[in-house]
Enzyme design. Structure first.
Site, short mmCIF file in Angstrom:
data_model
loop_
_atom_site.label_atom_id
_atom_site.label_comp_id
_atom_site.label_asym_id
_atom_site.label_seq_id
_atom_site.Cartn_x
_atom_site.Cartn_y
_atom_site.Cartn_z
N PHE B 163 0.84 -1.21 0.00
CA PHE B 163 0.00 0.00 0.00
C PHE B 163 0.87 1.25 0.00
O PHE B 163 1.83 1.36 0.77
CB PHE B 163 -0.92 0.01 1.23
CG PHE B 163 -1.89 1.15 1.25
CD1 PHE B 163 -3.01 1.14 0.43
CD2 PHE B 163 -1.70 2.24 2.08
CE1 PHE B 163 -3.92 2.19 0.42
CE2 PHE B 163 -2.60 3.31 2.10
CZ PHE B 163 -3.72 3.28 1.26
N TYR B 208 2.40 -5.95 -12.74
CA TYR B 208 3.09 -7.11 -12.16
C TYR B 208 3.80 -7.93 -13.24
O TYR B 208 4.91 -8.43 -13.01
CB TYR B 208 2.10 -7.98 -11.39
CG TYR B 208 1.53 -7.32 -10.16
CD1 TYR B 208 2.31 -6.50 -9.35
CD2 TYR B 208 0.20 -7.50 -9.80
CE1 TYR B 208 1.79 -5.89 -8.23
CE2 TYR B 208 -0.34 -6.88 -8.68
CZ TYR B 208 0.47 -6.08 -7.89
OH TYR B 208 -0.04 -5.48 -6.78
#
Lengths: 236, 236
Positions: B163, B208
């Site tokens: 985060f 990713y």
């Protein structure tokens, strides 16, 4: 995350259709005595063979690089349940002798009797013999470790592998192993037990849902491994 | 398994399109000094606030039951990397003072300079102030812990949460945090780094994959929690 190892889809034995077998029931027919205990370093040869069988079952032997040595250097380094933990499933045609070696403050072995219609012929009984002077054999295992939910603010267990040898499947032993992990999680006031399943393995999904699990439809696993991971050696 | 917390989809800053920023580069424009260090129990109030912001971002505040107390009782119970571990991301408009408290045998803080086109206005700077006499603020975190691949016969890391606070996103800081975990995994000779992503979050998936990860299409997460888990209290 699971090493491409979907648990087999066991189903409860016909003699115990509504749940786990009752340990107090009188054995009738062909009793199979079962015991779940914490694995120890002495069990590594059996564990290694079970993982190899799992790789064959999954048709993933090309990914199987674990050795007894690599397992010995990574497992059993922490007290039970604090890191990688293995419950071993043993079976016998006779009641287990009391073995105080397997009793610990962490975990008291679970014993259950399964009443089967037929005796199980185990072609690998000699290979998976547990101990010297007994007919006890290793029939399966479950490997799990703590995970953490930040939202719940507490740990859970992640089940990496659940495996029961072929001749012992479809009798409720997989359910017994998974239930043992769930029960341990509740005892430790953990918030979740999680594992993964292949989306096409409808039998396994049905089995898990019957055990109370939700299958999360939207999440996908991301994996960084091999040369792609190695590239980060000097990246930072 | 992830607490329904998909990492944000950061993208590298325009000034560092080909990879991580170079720590040796001379700061030009508006330098943002960043540091990744191991979190300590003193950071729990900030960590709790970050998790709460993550729950808001995910529209999952109804699942958010973590308290500072529940985090304090479950985190920092083991040496770094052996169990639940948090890297904290701090930022400052000025170079970091040497703080030997954050240097340990386990991990040397990582410092990088990001050269930005504009100064970042942080409306929560006071809330996330790190330390008393400095402009250092906490900008994000990553929580991870060891997992285990039986096929590889060795551990990896599972990233539960990543985060970055809103005003610091889209500058490459998420990539820096995830790279720090990957780099640590390589140093420890671990086999994998894994996490999860929502299948509809195409930006995150693209990010990713660009970092070298594979998204596994077939695996689904099974979760036993709440009353369904509680039912196993006396089941065995």
């Amino acid at each position: 995350m699971a090493a491409a190892a979907p648990p087999p889809p066991p189903t409860p034995a016909p003699s115990a259709p509504t749940g786990l077998p009752d340990s107090d029931s009188t054995p009738v027919g062909h009793p199979l005595f079962t015991r779940i205990r914490l694995a120890t370093p002495l069990d590594i040869p059996h564990i290694h063979k079970l993982i190899h069988q799992m790789a064959i079952f999954e048709k993933l032997t090309h990914l199987f690089t674990a050795t007894e040595s690599s397992l010995a250097s990574t497992l059993f380094k922490s007290p039970p349940f604090q890191s990688f933990t293995i419950f071993l499933l043993e079976v016998s045609a006779h009641p287990f002798e009391k073995d105080s070696n397997f009793h610990s403050q962490s975990f008291t072995p679970i014993e259950r009797i399964f009443n089967l219609d037929h005796t199980i012929i185990d072609p690998e009984a000699e290979t998976f013999k547990s101990g010297i002077n007994s007919d006890v054999v290793v029939a399966g295992f479950v490997l799990f470790f703590p995970n953490f939910s930040t939202f719940l603010g507490k740990p859970g267990f992640y089940v990496e592998d659940l495996f029961v040898r072929e001749c012992y499947r479809r009798k409720g032993l997989g359910k017994l192993l998974l239930s043992a992990v769930a029960s341990q999680a509740v005892k430790m006031e953990y918030g979740r037990v999680e594992w993964v399943v292949l989306d096409w393995n409808v039998n396994a999904i049905k089995f898990y849902e019957e055990m109370g699990a939700n299958v999360l439809p939207e999440w996908r696993i991301c994996r960084l491994t091999g040369p792609a991971l190695e590239a980060y050696r000097d990246a930072i």
